[in-house]
Write a protein that holds these residues in place. Sequence first.
Motif, short mmCIF file in Angstrom:
data_model
loop_
_atom_site.label_atom_id
_atom_site.label_comp_id
_atom_site.label_asym_id
_atom_site.label_seq_id
_atom_site.Cartn_x
_atom_site.Cartn_y
_atom_site.Cartn_z
N ASP A 281 -17.00 13.37 -4.11
CA ASP A 281 -15.96 12.47 -4.60
C ASP A 281 -14.59 13.06 -4.27
OD1 ASP A 281 -17.77 10.68 -5.59
OD2 ASP A 281 -17.66 11.39 -7.66
N ARG A 282 -13.82 12.37 -3.43
CA ARG A 282 -12.59 12.96 -2.92
C ARG A 282 -11.39 12.00 -2.97
NH1 ARG A 282 -11.65 17.40 -0.10
NH2 ARG A 282 -13.87 17.73 0.26
N PHE A 283 -11.61 10.70 -2.88
CA PHE A 283 -10.51 9.76 -2.75
C PHE A 283 -10.41 8.92 -4.02
CE2 PHE A 283 -12.64 10.41 1.35
CZ PHE A 283 -11.64 11.14 1.99
N VAL A 284 -9.16 8.64 -4.42
CA VAL A 284 -8.90 7.90 -5.65
C VAL A 284 -7.94 6.77 -5.33
CG1 VAL A 284 -8.09 8.01 -8.02
CG2 VAL A 284 -9.20 10.01 -7.00
N ALA A 285 -8.25 5.58 -5.81
CA ALA A 285 -7.38 4.43 -5.57
C ALA A 285 -7.21 3.62 -6.85
CB ALA A 285 -7.95 3.53 -4.47
N GLY A 286 -6.08 2.94 -6.95
CA GLY A 286 -5.83 2.06 -8.07
C GLY A 286 -4.93 0.92 -7.65
N ARG A 287 -4.89 -0.12 -8.49
CA ARG A 287 -4.04 -1.27 -8.24
C ARG A 287 -2.88 -1.29 -9.23
NH1 ARG A 287 -4.71 -4.21 -3.48
NH2 ARG A 287 -6.93 -4.37 -2.99
N ALA A 288 -1.71 -1.71 -8.74
CA ALA A 288 -0.53 -1.79 -9.61
C ALA A 288 -0.74 -2.86 -10.66
CB ALA A 288 0.70 -2.08 -8.77
N ILE B 104 3.35 11.40 -7.50
CA ILE B 104 3.09 10.19 -6.73
C ILE B 104 2.57 9.08 -7.63
CG2 ILE B 104 1.62 9.17 -4.95
CD1 ILE B 104 1.77 11.85 -3.47
N ALA B 105 1.65 9.43 -8.52
CA ALA B 105 1.05 8.42 -9.41
C ALA B 105 2.11 7.71 -10.23
CB ALA B 105 0.02 9.08 -10.32
N THR B 106 3.11 8.47 -10.67
CA THR B 106 4.18 7.88 -11.49
C THR B 106 5.20 7.11 -10.65
OG1 THR B 106 3.96 9.68 -13.10
CG2 THR B 106 6.02 8.42 -13.12
N ALA B 107 5.62 7.71 -9.53
CA ALA B 107 6.72 7.11 -8.76
C ALA B 107 6.29 5.95 -7.89
CB ALA B 107 7.37 8.19 -7.89
N ALA B 108 5.03 5.93 -7.44
CA ALA B 108 4.60 4.91 -6.47
C ALA B 108 4.63 3.51 -7.04
CB ALA B 108 3.20 5.23 -5.96
N ARG B 109 4.50 3.38 -8.34
CA ARG B 109 4.46 2.03 -8.94
C ARG B 109 5.77 1.28 -8.70
NH1 ARG B 109 2.99 1.09 -14.64
NH2 ARG B 109 2.44 -0.94 -13.81
N ARG B 110 6.88 2.01 -8.61
CA ARG B 110 8.18 1.35 -8.39
C ARG B 110 8.31 0.81 -6.98
NH1 ARG B 110 9.91 6.12 -10.95
NH2 ARG B 110 10.83 6.88 -8.97
N HIS B 111 7.43 1.20 -6.10
CA HIS B 111 7.55 0.83 -4.69
C HIS B 111 6.43 -0.09 -4.21
CE1 HIS B 111 10.86 3.65 -3.89
NE2 HIS B 111 10.28 4.38 -4.81
N THR B 112 5.58 -0.53 -5.12
CA THR B 112 4.49 -1.42 -4.73
C THR B 112 4.66 -2.80 -5.34
OG1 THR B 112 3.17 -0.56 -6.58
CG2 THR B 112 2.78 0.41 -4.42
N ARG B 113 4.13 -3.78 -4.64
CA ARG B 113 4.11 -5.14 -5.15
C ARG B 113 3.12 -5.24 -6.31
NH1 ARG B 113 5.54 -9.15 -1.32
NH2 ARG B 113 3.99 -10.54 -2.21
N PRO B 114 3.25 -6.27 -7.14
CA PRO B 114 2.16 -6.54 -8.08
C PRO B 114 0.87 -6.73 -7.30
CG PRO B 114 4.09 -7.85 -8.61
CD PRO B 114 4.37 -7.20 -7.29
N SER B 115 -0.16 -6.08 -7.70
CA SER B 115 -1.47 -6.06 -7.02
C SER B 115 -1.50 -5.10 -5.84
CB SER B 115 -1.92 -7.45 -6.54
OG SER B 115 -1.30 -7.83 -5.33
N GLY B 116 -0.36 -4.42 -5.54
CA GLY B 116 -0.37 -3.42 -4.49
C GLY B 116 -1.26 -2.25 -4.86
N ALA B 117 -1.62 -1.42 -3.88
CA ALA B 117 -2.60 -0.36 -4.09
C ALA B 117 -2.01 1.01 -3.78
CB ALA B 117 -3.83 -0.59 -3.22
N LEU C 55 0.83 -1.20 0.00
CA LEU C 55 0.00 0.00 0.00
C LEU C 55 0.86 1.25 0.00
CD1 LEU C 55 -2.86 1.37 0.53
CD2 LEU C 55 -2.27 1.24 2.96
N VAL C 56 0.49 2.21 -0.84
CA VAL C 56 0.98 3.58 -0.75
C VAL C 56 -0.24 4.46 -0.53
CG1 VAL C 56 2.11 5.50 -1.92
CG2 VAL C 56 2.97 3.17 -2.25
N VAL C 57 -0.19 5.28 0.52
CA VAL C 57 -1.31 6.14 0.86
C VAL C 57 -0.79 7.56 1.00
CG1 VAL C 57 -1.04 5.67 3.34
CG2 VAL C 57 -3.22 6.52 2.48
N SER C 58 -1.61 8.53 0.59
CA SER C 58 -1.14 9.91 0.68
C SER C 58 -2.30 10.89 0.79
CB SER C 58 -0.30 10.28 -0.55
OG SER C 58 0.19 11.61 -0.45
N ASN C 59 -2.14 11.84 1.70
CA ASN C 59 -2.96 13.05 1.74
C ASN C 59 -2.02 14.19 1.38
OD1 ASN C 59 -4.81 15.08 2.18
ND2 ASN C 59 -4.65 14.99 4.40
N PRO C 60 -1.78 14.41 0.07
CA PRO C 60 -0.73 15.33 -0.36
C PRO C 60 -1.23 16.77 -0.42
CG PRO C 60 -1.78 14.36 -2.26
CD PRO C 60 -2.48 13.78 -1.05
#
Length: 286
Positions: A279-286, A230-243, A188-193
């Motif tokens: 609508d305020r929060f956005v999530a996706g899976r790697a 964050i959207a671009t960089a976070a993928r390098r730090h999450t597992r496959p199927s990470g969020a 998981l990567v979570v952020s209130n940026p």
Amino acid sequence: MAAATLADQLDAARTALEAAGLPTARVDAEWLLAGLLGVGRVAVRLDLGRPAPAPLVERYAHAVSRRARREPLQRILGWEEFRGVRVHLTDAVLVPRPETETLVEWALALLPPPGGRRLQAIDVGTGSGCIACALAAERPDLDVVAVDVSPAAATVARENARALGLAGRVRVVAADLFDGIRDLGAELVVSNPPYLPSALVPELSPEVRIHEPRLALDGGSDGLAVIRRIATAARRHTRPSGALVVETAGGEQASAAAALLREAGWERVTVRADLVGIDRFVAGRA
């Protein structure tokens, strides 16, 4: 002449705060008095007839004057409750907002169920550490790296983790986003940026415009500068199927953030509403 009572002090405080234009004058006056006495608001109401000692009168007057200058109530009290944990606050960090508790709730739901192995999460832009500490408090199998570009904010987060007994599972790093963090394979990567457009910051209430750190508010010309990174960089730090799950300013910005996640390669991108239906929060899976 009878000694001044707590009721007298409370009435004077309410009058001063009303004169300053605060719509919550009575509630704020009660909270400030309760904070100085170390009790709850209900306990204050039950004991208003007792004399007010001179040192208390002086400290209370100082606290009321700070609130009249529109310093946030939580900053004067020095703490805020956030999803079951109490975090210490300074002028280096944002006051946690109730809607961000919904971000934590969704983040917890995106984690795998407990299964005997340690899980990893990264909280980007941790501020007071409220998100990281709430996650760790609710998931004993979770280790969190809490990151903030502000060394002063990182110090506050580190102290909060220690005070809550979570320092062994919440590691605080002063860094810009993921700089200096090795690839954890996080679930998981979570952020209130920072997500407010720069032009909007001067229009905010005095509590926010004057007393909150601009670094934690200003998200660039469109409010999306940090979310885009964050959207671009976070993928390098999450597992496959990470969020990845982030908070936004809501409305159209949430839709724009969802598009950014999709462009960065996140799948199953979803938008969720806050406590009042925005609508305020956005999530996706790697």
